[in-house]
Write a protein that holds these residues in place. Structure first.
Motif, mmCIF file in Angstrom:
data_model
loop_
_atom_site.group_PDB
_atom_site.id
_atom_site.type_symbol
_atom_site.label_atom_id
_atom_site.label_comp_id
_atom_site.label_asym_id
_atom_site.label_seq_id
_atom_site.Cartn_x
_atom_site.Cartn_y
_atom_site.Cartn_z
ATOM 1 N N UNK A 206 0.839 -0.992 0.064
ATOM 2 C CA UNK A 206 0.053 -0.130 -0.069
ATOM 3 C C UNK A 206 0.896 1.136 -0.046
ATOM 4 N N UNK A 207 1.942 1.131 0.659
ATOM 5 C CA UNK A 207 2.822 2.286 0.746
ATOM 6 C C UNK A 207 3.733 2.511 -0.678
ATOM 7 N N UNK A 208 4.079 1.270 -1.417
ATOM 8 C CA UNK A 208 4.748 1.312 -2.519
ATOM 9 C C UNK A 208 3.919 1.883 -3.666
ATOM 10 N N UNK A 209 2.491 1.665 -3.366
ATOM 11 C CA UNK A 209 1.385 2.262 -4.381
ATOM 12 C C UNK A 209 1.556 3.656 -4.585
ATOM 13 N N UNK A 210 1.969 4.561 -3.649
ATOM 14 C CA UNK A 210 2.184 5.925 -3.822
ATOM 15 C C UNK A 210 3.466 6.289 -4.854
ATOM 16 N N UNK A 211 4.167 5.412 -5.026
ATOM 17 C CA UNK A 211 5.270 5.677 -6.035
ATOM 18 C C UNK A 211 4.930 5.447 -7.253
ATOM 19 N N UNK A 212 5.539 6.505 -8.314
ATOM 20 C CA UNK A 212 5.304 6.113 -9.869
ATOM 21 C C UNK A 212 6.357 5.079 -10.475
ATOM 22 N N UNK A 213 7.030 4.426 -9.582
ATOM 23 C CA UNK A 213 7.967 3.366 -10.093
ATOM 24 C C UNK A 213 8.408 2.449 -9.071
ATOM 25 N N UNK A 214 8.350 1.062 -9.042
ATOM 26 C CA UNK A 214 8.464 0.020 -8.100
ATOM 27 C C UNK A 214 9.485 -0.688 -8.444
ATOM 28 N N UNK A 215 10.661 -0.669 -7.771
ATOM 29 C CA UNK A 215 11.877 -1.837 -8.268
ATOM 30 C C UNK A 215 11.942 -2.721 -7.025
ATOM 31 N N UNK A 216 11.685 -4.122 -7.626
ATOM 32 C CA UNK A 216 11.732 -5.147 -6.725
ATOM 33 C C UNK A 216 13.053 -5.864 -6.542
ATOM 34 N N UNK A 217 13.329 -6.141 -5.398
ATOM 35 C CA UNK A 217 14.596 -6.957 -5.183
ATOM 36 C C UNK A 217 14.423 -8.232 -4.558
ATOM 37 N N UNK A 218 15.162 -8.942 -5.041
ATOM 38 C CA UNK A 218 14.986 -10.415 -4.450
ATOM 39 C C UNK A 218 16.431 -10.910 -4.348
ATOM 40 N N UNK A 219 17.066 -11.582 -3.220
ATOM 41 C CA UNK A 219 18.233 -12.008 -3.260
ATOM 42 C C UNK A 219 19.236 -11.393 -4.045
ATOM 43 N N UNK A 220 19.292 -10.110 -3.599
ATOM 44 C CA UNK A 220 20.496 -9.175 -4.235
ATOM 45 C C UNK A 220 20.219 -8.688 -5.712
ATOM 46 N N UNK A 221 19.163 -9.238 -6.312
ATOM 47 C CA UNK A 221 19.059 -8.728 -7.795
ATOM 48 C C UNK A 221 17.686 -7.998 -7.837
ATOM 49 N N UNK A 222 17.942 -7.035 -8.992
ATOM 50 C CA UNK A 222 16.556 -6.184 -9.430
ATOM 51 C C UNK A 222 15.686 -7.711 -10.420
ATOM 52 N N UNK A 223 14.564 -7.815 -9.469
ATOM 53 C CA UNK A 223 13.838 -8.808 -10.339
ATOM 54 C C UNK A 223 12.426 -8.224 -11.334
ATOM 55 N N UNK A 224 12.076 -6.919 -10.801
ATOM 56 C CA UNK A 224 11.164 -6.112 -11.519
ATOM 57 C C UNK A 224 11.426 -4.724 -11.460
ATOM 58 N N UNK A 225 11.119 -3.977 -12.470
ATOM 59 C CA UNK A 225 11.419 -2.673 -12.332
ATOM 60 C C UNK A 225 10.314 -1.822 -13.365
#
Ligand code: ADP
Ligand code: MG
Length: 239
Positions: A206-225
């Motif tokens: 719900x907090x992330x939804x305020x942003x205009x871009x969401x970068x997802x990290x898993x195990x030290x890597x960017x898995x979505x942007x």
């Protein structure tokens, strides 16, 4: 190509331990433009704080390059990095990181001490920032005399003391009740609307939804942007 505001290229961060080398950030490449509002999400231990610390020049990559305003940070001395940090970044932490023996005003003014601003000018600006954050009546209070939400707003004011063109907030609502968290998010949105670049770590969709871009990290890597116009992100954030 025009320089991005912040540019990571092939960044890794490893720690040495008794058990050997642990790579906590792996080959991360990102371009962040001025004026973006970014949420970094991911599970605990995935490397979010490590990434934030590198972005804010509090830590250095063990591999790869990091440019701020086109300037390569690899060759910079600790003093040069500290100068870069003061000039461009404001920091907000989950646990506020305020000095208990200082008043709200003194806490807010602290980054300007290191920047060499004269005492009266520091105090004037710190009070003004506290007023803007609705804390005009709390300027002489110590952190222990303030609620969590108020302490976090003091720390937002502190992040702006030297300008804070880029605000880095690592789980800024993580220790707060819902209402105080909403107030902190409203402040971050206001800063973004005023032109600050805001980068926020959260594990709350719900907090992330305020942003205009969401970068997802898993195990030290960017898995979505993804931009928030992307329906896949919009759906998960609506949960
Ligand atoms: P997050 O903020 O996503 O919870 P962190 O970036 O704090 O994750 O940590 C990522 C990983 O790096 C974790 O496994 C953590 O234990 C490890 N780590 C963080 N700091 C250090 C350190 N100074 N020495 C060794 N390992 C560390
Ligand atoms: Mg963290």
């Amino acid at each position: 190509m025009v320089d991005a505001l912040l540019e990571l290229h092939g960044v890794s961060r490893a720690y040495r331990s008794a058990a050997g080398e642990v790579v906590v950030l792996k080959d991360v490449s990102l371009r962040i433009e001025a004026g973006e509002f970014i949420a970094i999400i991911g599970p605990s231990g995935s490397g979010k704080s490590t990434l934030m610390n590198i972005l804010g020049c509090l830590d250095r990559p063990t591999e790869g390059s990091y440019r701020v305003h086109g300037a390569a940070t690899e060759q910079m001395s600790p003093d040069e990095l500290a100068h870069l940090r003061r000039e461009h970044f404001g920091f907000i932490f989950q646990r506020y990181n305020l000095m208990e023996n200082l008043s709200a005003t003194e806490n807010v003014a602290l980054p300007a001490v290191y920047a060499g601003v004269e005492a009266d000018a520091r105090t004037t600006r710190a009070r003004l920032l506290l007023e803007t954050l609705g804390l005009g009546e709390r300027t002489t209070n110590r952190p222990s005399q303030l609620s969590g939400g108020q302490q976090q707003r003091v720390s937002i004011a502190r992040s702006l003391m030297n300008g804070g063109a880029i605000v880095l907030a690592d789980e800024p609502t993580g220790a707060l009740d819902h209402a105080s968290g909403r107030q902190v998010m409203a402040e971050l949105k206001r800063l973004h609307a005023q032109g600050h670049t805001v980068i926020l770590v959260t594990h709350d969709a719900a907090i992330a939804a305020h942003a205009s871009r969401v970068i997802e990290i898993a195990d030290g890597q960017v898995v979505s942007d993804r931009g928030m116009d992307d329906p896949a992100v919009a759906r998960s954030a609506a949960v």
